[in-house]
Design an enzyme around this catalytic site. Structure first.
Site, short mmCIF file in Angstrom:
data_model
loop_
_atom_site.label_atom_id
_atom_site.label_comp_id
_atom_site.label_asym_id
_atom_site.label_seq_id
_atom_site.Cartn_x
_atom_site.Cartn_y
_atom_site.Cartn_z
N ASN A 1 12.05 -11.91 8.39
CA ASN A 1 13.11 -11.17 7.68
C ASN A 1 13.59 -9.98 8.50
O ASN A 1 14.79 -9.69 8.55
CB ASN A 1 12.62 -10.72 6.30
N GLY B 1 7.44 -11.19 10.49
CA GLY B 1 8.69 -10.46 10.71
C GLY B 1 9.95 -11.29 10.82
O GLY B 1 10.92 -10.86 11.45
N LEU C 1 3.60 0.24 -3.04
CA LEU C 1 3.97 1.62 -2.73
C LEU C 1 3.50 2.58 -3.82
O LEU C 1 3.50 2.25 -5.00
CB LEU C 1 5.48 1.75 -2.59
N HIS D 1 11.31 -10.69 -2.22
CA HIS D 1 10.18 -11.42 -2.82
C HIS D 1 10.52 -12.90 -2.87
O HIS D 1 11.62 -13.26 -3.29
CB HIS D 1 9.90 -10.88 -4.22
N MET E 1 2.71 -5.86 2.86
CA MET E 1 1.78 -6.32 1.83
C MET E 1 1.00 -5.18 1.17
O MET E 1 -0.19 -5.32 0.88
CB MET E 1 0.83 -7.36 2.43
N ASN F 1 12.99 -4.43 -1.47
CA ASN F 1 11.95 -5.41 -1.12
C ASN F 1 12.54 -6.81 -1.26
O ASN F 1 13.45 -7.02 -2.06
CB ASN F 1 10.76 -5.26 -2.07
#
Ligand code: GAR
Length: 203
Positions: A16, A14, A95, A111, A92, A109
């Site tokens: 981010n 967590g 969707l 990446h 992870m 998202n």
């Protein structure tokens, strides 16, 4: 101006999430995290949410008969908290249609690579093993494929001779913590327009 209501989906440490929470608290983005949902019961991200008085909810995939039912539940909780944009932050799972239809063009998202290079898992290590001279990170809107959606922001970092996969990942992570809040700010300011594959940023 009212604050944009963010729901953050997480699976792990967590960092981010923390960067987004901090940016909101400092008034750097006109947004607030109103709920954090994890698919892992012991994700440290849940503790970070609780430490900031944000509802932290674990929803276990295995408690549902299939992905559709699981996502129905996740989307229902996000709606219950009147979430306006969903941020995947180290979440992870790929969707499915239920989530995408519940929040069309409203799921982002982050990446840890310069997409379309190195989509999927272990992107930093794969970039390092490949021997690229530059890597970085990407914030993008989420579509039905893995890491393919329209790109909002990217940051580039050099790969140094003395790097390991870990030192490269750390350099990338520093940039992740900058561009994710920056992308959310642009969204909150209504400055992002998606046209086909491209995201245009209004001045
Ligand atoms: C981040 O590096 C993020 O870019 C990556 O997982 C890490 C989560 O760290 N996401 C993916 O690889 C998604 N495919 P965090 O939990 O500390 O934010």
């Amino acid at each position: 101006m009212s604050l944009l209501r963010l729901g953050v989906l997480v699976s792990g440490r967590g960092s981010n999430l923390q960067a987004i929470i901090d940016a909101g608290k400092k008034g750097e983005i006109p947004a607030e995290v109103v709920v954090v949902i994890s698919d892992q019961p012991d994700a440290f991200a849940l503790e970070r949410a609780r430490a900031n008085n944000i509802p932290a909810i674990y929803i276990g995939f295995q408690d549902f008969s299939n992905k559709e039912k699981y996502e129905e539940k996740v989307a229902a909780v996000l709606k219950q908290y009147m979430v306006e944009i969903v941020c995947l932050a180290g979440y992870m799972r790929v969707l499915g249609v239920n989530m995408l239809e519940a929040f069309p063009n409203r799921i982002m998202n982050i990446h840890p690579a310069l997409l379309p290079a190195f989509p999927g898992l272990h992107a930093q290590a794969r970039a390092w093993e490949h021997g690229v001279r530059f890597s970085g990170c990407t914030v993008h809107f989420v579509d039905e494929e893995v890491d393919t959606g329209p790109i909002i922001l990217q940051a580039v970092v050099p790969v140094l001779a003395e790097d390991t996969a870990e030192t490269l990942a750390a350099r990338i992570l520093e940039q992740e913590h900058k561009i994710y809040p920056a992308a959310i700010r642009l969204f909150a300011q209504n400055r992002l327009r998606i046209q086909g594959r491209k995201v245009y940023i209004k001045n």
